[in-house]
Design a protein around this motif. Structure first.
Motif, mmCIF file in Angstrom:
data_model
loop_
_atom_site.group_PDB
_atom_site.id
_atom_site.type_symbol
_atom_site.label_atom_id
_atom_site.label_comp_id
_atom_site.label_asym_id
_atom_site.label_seq_id
_atom_site.Cartn_x
_atom_site.Cartn_y
_atom_site.Cartn_z
ATOM 1 N N LEU A 18 -12.603 -1.649 47.159
ATOM 2 C CA LEU A 18 -12.340 -0.671 48.214
ATOM 3 C C LEU A 18 -12.084 0.682 47.568
ATOM 4 O O LEU A 18 -10.967 1.179 47.527
ATOM 5 N N SER A 78 -13.222 4.831 46.545
ATOM 6 C CA SER A 78 -13.944 6.065 46.789
ATOM 7 C C SER A 78 -13.269 7.133 45.950
ATOM 8 O O SER A 78 -12.060 7.104 45.768
ATOM 9 N N GLN A 133 -13.155 10.116 53.579
ATOM 10 C CA GLN A 133 -12.812 9.128 54.583
ATOM 11 C C GLN A 133 -13.987 8.253 55.008
ATOM 12 O O GLN A 133 -14.086 7.863 56.158
ATOM 13 N N SER A 153 -14.804 5.408 53.161
ATOM 14 C CA SER A 153 -14.422 4.070 52.705
ATOM 15 C C SER A 153 -15.394 3.422 51.736
ATOM 16 O O SER A 153 -15.280 2.236 51.464
ATOM 17 N N GLN A 159 -19.447 2.313 56.532
ATOM 18 C CA GLN A 159 -18.756 3.558 56.870
ATOM 19 C C GLN A 159 -17.523 3.237 57.705
ATOM 20 O O GLN A 159 -17.608 2.532 58.711
ATOM 21 N N TRP A 160 -16.376 3.723 57.279
ATOM 22 C CA TRP A 160 -15.091 3.421 57.931
ATOM 23 C C TRP A 160 -14.913 1.917 58.089
ATOM 24 O O TRP A 160 -14.311 1.439 59.055
ATOM 25 N N VAL A 206 -13.232 -0.277 56.281
ATOM 26 C CA VAL A 206 -11.993 -0.884 55.802
ATOM 27 C C VAL A 206 -10.853 -0.444 56.709
ATOM 28 O O VAL A 206 -10.683 0.751 56.977
ATOM 29 N N THR A 211 -8.941 4.746 45.753
ATOM 30 C CA THR A 211 -9.439 4.542 47.103
ATOM 31 C C THR A 211 -9.093 5.691 48.035
ATOM 32 O O THR A 211 -8.132 6.430 47.811
ATOM 33 N N SER A 212 -9.876 5.823 49.082
ATOM 34 C CA SER A 212 -9.568 6.793 50.126
ATOM 35 C C SER A 212 -8.657 6.192 51.182
ATOM 36 O O SER A 212 -8.246 6.867 52.103
ATOM 37 N N VAL A 213 -8.365 4.917 51.077
ATOM 38 C CA VAL A 213 -7.572 4.241 52.101
ATOM 39 C C VAL A 213 -6.099 4.293 51.725
ATOM 40 O O VAL A 213 -5.640 3.554 50.859
ATOM 41 N N ASN A 256 -6.739 4.289 59.903
ATOM 42 C CA ASN A 256 -5.944 4.009 58.710
ATOM 43 C C ASN A 256 -4.821 5.012 58.485
ATOM 44 O O ASN A 256 -4.110 4.925 57.483
#
Length: 628
Positions: free
Chosen positions: A5, A7, A13, A15, A177-178, A180, A267-269, A401
């Motif tokens: 996961l 980026s 954003q 994911s 895309q998006w 996660v 990660t971006s999350v 998120n």
């Protein structure tokens, strides 16, 4: 094979994949040119610029334009960019372009091929460029922006590619895309259980087996939990899975200490763990703590900067609002820049995320002055039926998120009486209605019962993606909407400027959760929240001054803000701080003395048209309050 996961940017954003900003080296022409999509088009004379870019704010103010958007121009324009395919791109790689937003009615071409159209000017979207890339040599991306319907909003929108653009390089098999998402499933004692949803895209069925690894790290970078899903061989299209991870002694995200975890190191999350509770009698609780939501509504412009707002400006706005005691922001009335949600996550403010201001019929747009003259009926209604489900779904997927988001709103004031819907209740003589009647019931107007059906449809889209937050709506005509399915279609019911209905409707609808989704800045509006346990909060109109909804020329916008265009606290902001802040507040203001005038009898006086200094200046009386 293992999917992480990961980026390389938190702002994109998306994911998945390796992201890089794609803002520099663009060409611009404020003109509609038929062949501008073609790669061999001669653009040597075009203006060079970097994104984000709002061309309306650069235009010449003129009273020929609409007051609703601040007397600024729009039109049709093209953007072009020449670029080479990044190094390392091969047959197992995809390259996509991600736009955070384009206002509006955009068409995106790569080397003359249409990648797609997106009419909504606020949503984020991504196109796969891989099939049309020149693997060696030059590529040309061309974007047509059609904002020829200048008065298509009740406030200033801006024009152009006014948010960031990103390139996303990824393997052919990658996270969606998006794709996660996470949610706090259970918090019991010193242990938290987190569910993580993972969606994977594959262009064709795979022979290899895949798995997904999830690693949760705390703010210091220490691994505190992990998990793994064996996906096996992937079918063509999208594969979805859910796993659970557990951690001990979780740090909760709250307004005073907005603690953030991360999924994987790059990660971006971001992950914020918190619980939300809404109750018809007790209001709202964050992590079990009952509190009042002290919110403000915000549009997306920043005065002379227009809609292309730098991060530093948003940081200043948010920090100034929080200093005066605000703990929530309503995104009025559309998804806003991803960076703003990141800032609210980090600073500790709640967010109501809102889908739109207009549904299947146009609202009145004032073109001569706010509530003056003959209104226009441009708008975004013409693509509502085709796009609303996808637009709302993309808002939820993009923003789910963010721990700051605590409410999803299906829309704003779609039930405004006779603008456009009507109902026989508007002919009633009930004195407590206290809302614009617009001449009473209009039999030829769209039936208000349609509102409830549409609200149920949009709410179902939201709940199909995220059930961890309630669905709300901002009702402008609650008396009319009470005759429809609208209030029952949503979980939490927002009342715009209808404080006199709080107790009446609480008694009549005892299971309804009520709050002030849009209120004035006056003390009585706050007192109606502070003194009623069943009303959990308010969102003041507005946090800052904004462009559009202007009065007659040469007005540029509405000065209802607690902050001015420069994010400096106004007198009414000091007054609000005295009501909201936990710190001592003292403010002393001076009012101008208006010159005396000679009346018809030759006596000196101040004239017959008297209004208070507060009404003229928007200032509040001097206030002093100590918490000590």
């Amino acid at each position: 094979m293992l999917l992480l996961l990961a980026s390389q940017s938190m702002q994109a954003q998306v994911s998945f994949g390796e992201t890089s900003l794609f803002n520099d080296g663009w060409l611009f022409l404020l003109q509609d040119v038929a062949d501008a999509k073609n790669p061999d088009f001669n653009d040597s004379s075009w203006r060079k610029l970097s994104l984000p870019h709002d061309w309306s704010i650069e235009g010449q103010l003129s009273q020929e334009y609409a007051s609703c958007t601040g007397y600024l121009p729009a039109g049709i324009a093209w953007y072009r960019k020449h670029f080479k395919t990044p190094d390392g791109f091969d047959g197992n790689t995809t390259l996509s372009i991600y736009f955070e937003a384009i206002y509006n009615r955009s068409e995106v071409y790569l080397n003359g091929h249409l990648l797609g159209k997106r009419p909504n000017g606020y949503v984020s979207f991504l196109y796969d460029m891989t099939p049309y890339l020149n693997k060696k040599g030059e590529n040309v991306i061309a974007v047509r922006v059609d904002h020829s319907r200048i008065a298509d909003s009740r406030w200033y929108t801006g024009s152009g590619i006014y948010r960031d653009v990103w390139l996303v390089k990824a393997p052919q098999v990658h996270l969606s895309q998006w794709g996660v998402a996470y949610r706090l499933k259970q918090l019991q004692g010193s242990k938290a259980t987190v569910e993580v949803d993972v969606a994977v895209d594959a262009p064709k069925a795979t022979k290899a087996n895949y798995s997904t690894a999830v690693v949760l790290k705390d703010a210091s970078g220490k691994q505190v939990a992990d998990g793994r899903i064996d996906l096996g061989r992937l079918a063509k299209g999208q594969t979805k899975r859910t796993l659970e991870i557990s951690l001990n002694n979780p740090q909760l995200w709250n307004l005073k200490r907005p603690y953030l975890y991360r999924l994987v190191d790059t990660t971006s999350v971001r992950v914020g763990l918190r619980t939300l509770q809404f109750d018809a009698n007790k209001g709202f609780a964050l992590n079990g703590e009952w509190m009042k939501v002290k919110g403000v509504c915000l549009h997306h412009d920043a005065g002379v900067l227009g809609a292309a707002v730098p991060r530093e400006v948003w940081v200043r706005k948010v920090k100034e609002l929080k200093r005066m005691g605000a703990n929530a922001i309503r995104m009025s009335h559309n998804p806003q820049a991803p960076m703003l949600y990141d800032i609210c996550d980090q600073e500790g403010l709640l967010v109501m995320d809102e889908g739109s201001d207009e549904w299947e019929f146009p609202k009145k747009k004032w073109v001569e002055g706010w509530n003056n003259g003959k209104p226009a009926f441009d708008g975004t209604y013409d693509f509502f039926e085709e796009w609303i489900d996808r637009d709302v779904a993309d808002m939820v997927r993009r923003d789910r998120n963010h721990p700051c988001v605590f409410l999803w709103s299906v829309g704003n004031e779609v039930d405004y009486p006779n603008d456009p819907y009507s109902h026989p209740i508007l002919d009633g003589k009930n004195a407590v209605i206290n809302q614009p009647m617009s001449g009473g019931y209009k039999k030829d107007a769209p039936n208000a019962e349609r509102i409830g059906k549409i609200a149920k449809r949009i709410a179902a889209v939201i709940r199909g993606i995220d059930t961890s937050r309630p669905v709300t709506g901002a009702l402008a005509g609650v008396v009319m909407s009470n005759q429809t399915e609208y209030p029952e279609a949503i979980d939490v019911v927002g009342y715009n400027y209808t404080e006199n209905r709080y107790d009446i409707d609480h008694k009549e609808y005892p299971q309804r959760i009520i709050y002030g989704s849009e209120t004035g800045v006056g003390y009585d509006s706050w007192k109606a929240v502070r003194d009623k346990e069943h009303i959990f909060g308010q969102f003041i109109w507005t946090g800052t001054d904004y462009l559009g909804e202007s009065g007659r020329w040469p007005s540029r916008g509405l000065n209802t803000g607690l902050l001015d265009f420069g994010s400096f606290k106004k007198p009414r902001g000091w007054f609000r701080a005295a009501l909201w802040s936990e710190e001592p507040v003292c403010y002393i203001g001076a009012y101008p003395i208006f010159p005396q005038r000679t009346n018809a009898n030759g006596r000196r006086g101040r004239g017959g048209n008297q209004v208070s200094a507060e009404a003229r200046t928007g200032r509040q009386p001097s206030v002093c309050r100590s918490t000590g």
